[in-house]
Design an enzyme around this catalytic site. Structure first.
Site, PDB file in Angstrom:
ATOM      1  NE  ARG A   1      -1.647  -1.977  11.764  1.00  0.00           N
ATOM      2  CZ  ARG A   1      -2.472  -0.934  11.690  1.00  0.00           C
ATOM      3  NH1 ARG A   1      -3.584  -0.934  12.403  1.00  0.00           N
ATOM      4  NH2 ARG A   1      -2.186   0.082  10.905  1.00  0.00           N
TER       5      ARG A   1
ATOM      6  NE  ARG B   1      -3.731  -2.294   2.346  1.00  0.00           N
ATOM      7  CZ  ARG B   1      -4.655  -2.550   3.266  1.00  0.00           C
ATOM      8  NH1 ARG B   1      -4.874  -1.682   4.242  1.00  0.00           N
ATOM      9  NH2 ARG B   1      -5.356  -3.678   3.221  1.00  0.00           N
TER      10      ARG B   1
ATOM     11  CB  SER C   1     -11.411  -3.855   8.945  1.00  0.00           C
ATOM     12  OG  SER C   1     -11.046  -2.682   9.632  1.00  0.00           O
TER      13      SER C   1
ATOM     14  NE  ARG D   1      -1.216   4.547   9.333  1.00  0.00           N
ATOM     15  CZ  ARG D   1      -2.482   4.148   9.364  1.00  0.00           C
ATOM     16  NH1 ARG D   1      -3.042   3.706   8.256  1.00  0.00           N
ATOM     17  NH2 ARG D   1      -3.190   4.222  10.473  1.00  0.00           N
TER      18      ARG D   1
ATOM     19  CD  GLU E   1      -7.624  -1.893  11.337  1.00  0.00           C
ATOM     20  OE1 GLU E   1      -7.580  -3.001  10.780  1.00  0.00           O
ATOM     21  OE2 GLU E   1      -7.168  -0.861  10.851  1.00  0.00           O
TER      22      GLU E   1
END
Length: 426
Positions: free
Chosen positions: A393, A265, A355, A280, A352
């Site tokens: 994560r 990403r 999701s 991130r 987070e």
């Protein structure tokens, strides 16, 4: 993509539903496109009728031995007008589709209204959070152990990459295998291995294009230039697109797939956010869960999928909470989303880690992903996906929650079978 028939039937009501998520639906533009389409379609249908009538007249004239040349001349004019109209109609349809592809999904009525993450609603918690006092950040822990090297990654590539070494690299690999084993052996998923490069049709199918192109790493090759290929942002793209242009039998449903892939990403909208550590990054790994179900089962499937992701954290002994995202924080493709947030003591907050979303028929309509009902009718599937889990994560959470006073990291019991003789990382 929203149902065009539903939109045309009551665009004002759709605009109100979309306003719940802070999206301003351009009713003026929609009405302009729809008005032009109706007028052009009406003219085209009239010309088609004239063409059909002319064909009959030619046949009748020839049967009577009459000169059909004048009729043929008229038919050529009609043919040219019809070809022009059909081209205009195709261009207008493409313009309407592009307009519609940029419109987000309608949130379910149960989704709480809100503007951002501050308005998300907590559903439940599991585990006891480790006190923040004295807790070190995962990046400091990893670098102190000499097993996490951000400087080397920056030399090789740039910012937002990591080199993991030795026991920490093995722990990362162990996490991946552990997650796959749980989901395939206990939760009944079929494991897939999929390409890490996809075409633009696949990215349109799951909703990354045209709206989120800036977040993709696109590829080119030598003199051929752009190939329309991109590195996958998530396994959701290749896995869900297996359904594209396919009709599933009712007996084959539900489909439950799991795939481990790297994810790439650009993080175009994340400048300045989480610049330190592994939270991130441009490259990370996930174990992704994808469901394809009949419409009446999709809400039940969302609860099941979320529970499967939670089970990984429970087995690892990592405290977490589940929140339902409000309308303003939910992804554009989702009708409802649960976020699972793991406890990070160094930040004294939950972050987070997964999701889990129900897209209803939003993706399926783009992909023409269908199933055949018992009555023999083809209907759109409902698709869902969620991380089960983001591997990096999860590694971060283990480092912070299992850190010891001497700087070592205890290996969670669930991972010890995958770590050989290693019971602590030093």
């Amino acid at each position: 993509m929203l149902d065009p028939k539903r939109l045309r039937a009551n665009p004002e009501a759709i605009a109100q539903q979309l306003a719940r998520r802070g999206y301003v639906f351009d009713l003026t533009r929609f009405n302009e496109l729809e008005s032009s389409r109706k007028q052009l379609q009406s003219e085209t249908e009239k010309l088609q009728a004239e063409r059909n009538a002319g064909s009959k007249r030619i046949g009748q004239a020839k049967a009577k031995g009459e000169d059909a040349a004048p009729i043929l001349a008229d038919m050529e004019l009609i043919k040219d007008k019809l070809a022009g109209n059909e081209q205009k109609l195709a261009a207008l349809q493409a313009e309407f589709e592009d307009f519609l592809l940029r419109v987000p999904n309608i949130p379910q009525e149960s989704v709480p209204e809100g503007r951002d993450e501050n308005d998300n609603v907590e559903v439940r918690r599991w585990g006891t959070p480790r006190p923040a006092e004295g807790a070190k950040d995962h990046a400091d822990l990893g670098e102190a152990l000499g097993l996490m090297d951000f400087a080397a990654a920056a030399k090789l590539t740039g910012a937002r990459f990591t080199v993991l070494k030795g026991q920490l690299a093995r722990l990362h690999r162990a996490l991946t295998q552990f997650m796959l084993d749980v989901h395939t052996q206990e939760h009944g998923y079929e494991e897939l291995y999929v390409p890490y490069i996809v075409n633009s049709a696949s990215l349109r199918g799951t909703g990354q294009l045209p709206k989120f192109g800036d977040d993709l790493f696109t590829l080119s090759a030598g003199d051929e230039g752009s190939l329309g290929w991109s590195l996958i942002p998530t396994a959701e793209v290749p896995v869900t697109n297996l359904l594209r242009d396919e009709i599933q039998s009712a007996e084959s449903l539900p489909r439950k797939w799991v795939a481990h892939t790297p994810c790439f990403r650009a993080e175009a909208g994340a400048a300045g956010r989480d610049t330190k550590g592994m939270i991130r990054q441009h490259q990370f790994e996930k174990v992704e869960l994808v469901h394809a179900v009949t419409p009446e089962r999709s809400n039940e499937a969302l609860e099941e999928l979320t529970g499967h992701a939670e089970k990984i954290l429970q087995k690892l002994g990592l405290p977490y909470r589940v929140v339902v995202l409000c309308t303003g924080d939910m992804g554009a493709n989702a009708a409802m989303t649960y976020d699972i947030e793991v406890w990070l003591p160094s930040q004294n907050r939950y972050r987070e880690i997964s999701s889990c979303s129900n897209f209803e028929d939003f993706q399926a309509r783009r992909m023409l992903a269908r199933y055949r009902t018992a009555a023999g009718k083809n209907e759109l599937l409902h698709t869902l996906n969620g991380s089960g889990l983001a591997v990096g994560r999860t590694l971060v959470a283990i480092l912070e929650n299992y850190q010891q006073a001497d700087g070592s990291i205890s290996v969670p019991e669930a991972l010890k079978p995958y770590m050989g003789p290693i019971t602590a990382i030093r």
